[in-house]
Write an enzyme that holds these catalytic residues in place. Structure first.
Site, mmCIF file in Angstrom:
data_model
loop_
_atom_site.group_PDB
_atom_site.id
_atom_site.type_symbol
_atom_site.label_atom_id
_atom_site.label_comp_id
_atom_site.label_asym_id
_atom_site.label_seq_id
_atom_site.Cartn_x
_atom_site.Cartn_y
_atom_site.Cartn_z
ATOM 1 N N MET A 183 -10.965 10.591 -3.006
ATOM 2 C CA MET A 183 -11.593 11.766 -2.399
ATOM 3 C C MET A 183 -10.608 12.931 -2.423
ATOM 4 O O MET A 183 -9.458 12.792 -2.010
ATOM 5 C CB MET A 183 -12.017 11.447 -0.962
ATOM 6 C CG MET A 183 -13.077 10.350 -0.864
ATOM 7 S SD MET A 183 -13.229 9.639 0.804
ATOM 8 C CE MET A 183 -13.714 11.098 1.722
ATOM 9 N N HIS A 234 -6.691 8.155 -1.982
ATOM 10 C CA HIS A 234 -6.788 7.306 -3.165
ATOM 11 C C HIS A 234 -7.810 6.195 -2.918
ATOM 12 O O HIS A 234 -8.086 5.821 -1.771
ATOM 13 C CB HIS A 234 -5.422 6.713 -3.490
ATOM 14 C CG HIS A 234 -4.395 7.738 -3.871
ATOM 15 N ND1 HIS A 234 -3.493 7.547 -4.903
ATOM 16 C CD2 HIS A 234 -4.114 8.971 -3.372
ATOM 17 C CE1 HIS A 234 -2.711 8.600 -5.019
ATOM 18 N NE2 HIS A 234 -3.063 9.472 -4.090
ATOM 19 N N GLU A 284 -7.763 2.978 -3.388
ATOM 20 C CA GLU A 284 -7.263 1.798 -2.689
ATOM 21 C C GLU A 284 -7.133 2.063 -1.188
ATOM 22 O O GLU A 284 -7.492 1.213 -0.360
ATOM 23 C CB GLU A 284 -5.903 1.382 -3.258
ATOM 24 C CG GLU A 284 -5.964 0.932 -4.710
ATOM 25 C CD GLU A 284 -5.729 2.076 -5.698
ATOM 26 O OE1 GLU A 284 -5.194 1.802 -6.780
ATOM 27 O OE2 GLU A 284 -6.075 3.241 -5.387
ATOM 28 N N CYS A 305 -1.329 3.426 -8.452
ATOM 29 C CA CYS A 305 -0.134 4.264 -8.553
ATOM 30 C C CYS A 305 0.914 3.770 -7.549
ATOM 31 O O CYS A 305 0.639 2.930 -6.685
ATOM 32 C CB CYS A 305 -0.485 5.726 -8.288
ATOM 33 S SG CYS A 305 -0.931 6.078 -6.574
ATOM 34 N N CYS A 348 -0.059 4.064 -3.847
ATOM 35 C CA CYS A 348 -0.967 3.040 -3.337
ATOM 36 C C CYS A 348 -0.289 1.688 -3.199
ATOM 37 O O CYS A 348 -0.594 0.917 -2.290
ATOM 38 C CB CYS A 348 -2.191 2.934 -4.244
ATOM 39 S SG CYS A 348 -3.305 4.334 -4.073
#
Length: 294
Positions: free
Chosen positions: A90, A102, A104, A129, A132
């Site tokens: 988002m 993110h 996750e 990434c 995360c």
């Protein structure tokens, strides 16, 4: 069926479409499947846990709000309960990129807000990434959390984050998704303030002790709460507003319909969520934001 699913419905196999329709066919689908629903779908389609989560990724990615990057990421978090929780990235126009969520983080927070006690697997359509990976390291699942990607063998978080720095390097504290109640109180009968206070009491802030929670109310009177999720590395911490926006998005709410927002936090805390919260809410069009302290 929610409009967001229309464009990607053809990516779902006819067999899975038929199995999913009793749940996803409803406009009030809560972006999650219970363990019983997931088991029924697996039996009808001959799928195991990993295959089902991978098949659901296009639906999770349909929740993505990416006006800046136009890069749509979906995630599915599977809880120890067997429930499956959707998540998606988002982005918010008009505020710094640090306010981005993110996929996750979204799926994990969604599970947390719905009362899940522990996660066993996170499935995502792109490799996590570093941000995360560090965020996931705060979980009470530890580095044994299974991470699944399309066309890849599943690995653990330990594989993705070797020689990790995490909660145990700082203190013996509760971990993210552990059940807590900080016991803060406010003398008020205001329903929205009480909802934000309850969220603050269940927030995860073991390093700063800056407990914070928020409650959003939309034009229909629906309330969405969010809790602060602090991280041992500090920067991947998730603000309470972002948690509430995750819950609102997963529930099918519209950010532009936020009528009132209440943030509750400690008066003498080391950190304050207020300035960033007020700024982001203003960018979303909400001008009635209030702050209460315990």
């Amino acid at each position: 069926m929610q409009v967001r699913f229309h464009a990607i419905w053809s990516e779902i196999t006819p067999e899975l479409q038929k199995a999913l329709l009793p749940y996803i066919g409803n406009d009030d689908f809560p972006a999650m499947l219970t363990a019983e629903q997931a088991e029924s779908i697996k039996q009808l389609c001959g799928l195991d846990d990993q295959a089902l989560a991978l098949a659901l990724l296009p639906l999770a990615a349909a929740y993505s709000l990416a006006p800046v990057s136009h890069f749509y990421v979906g995630a599915i978090a599977r809880g120890e309960s067997g429930n499956l929780y959707f998540g998606a990235n988002m982005e918010f126009v008009g505020v710094p990129l640090q306010q981005t969520i993110h996929a996750e983080q979204s799926a994990i927070t969604h599970a947390w807000l719905r009362g899940e006690k522990k996660l066993v697997t996170i499935t995502v359509n792109y490799s996590p990434c570093g941000h995360c990976r560090q965020f996931m390291n705060e979980l009470n699942s530890g580095t044994q959390l299974e991470v699944c990607l399309p066309n890849h063998s599943s690995l653990t978080l330990a594989d993705y984050l070797p020689e990790a720095f995490g909660p145990h390097d700082l203190a013996d504290t509760p971990l993210l998704l552990d059940e807590v109640n900080h016991g803060h109180q406010l003398a008020t009968s205001d329903e929205l303030v009480q909802a934000a206070l309850d969220a603050a009491n269940r927030s995860h802030a073991p390093y700063s002790q800056s407990h914070a929670g928020i409650a959003l109310q939309d034009e229909q009177g629906k309330i969405y709460t969010g809790r602060y999720a602090e991280n041992a590395a500090f920067n991947p911490s998730l603000p309470p507003l972002q948690a509430a926006l995750i819950f609102m998005n997963m529930a099918g709410g519209n950010f532009k319909s936020i009528k009132r927002a209440v943030l509750v936090e400690g008066e003498n805390s080391h950190l304050s969520q207020w300035n960033a919260t007020e700024c982001t809410l203003a960018a979303l069009g909400c001008t009635k934001a209030e702050r209460y302290t315990f």
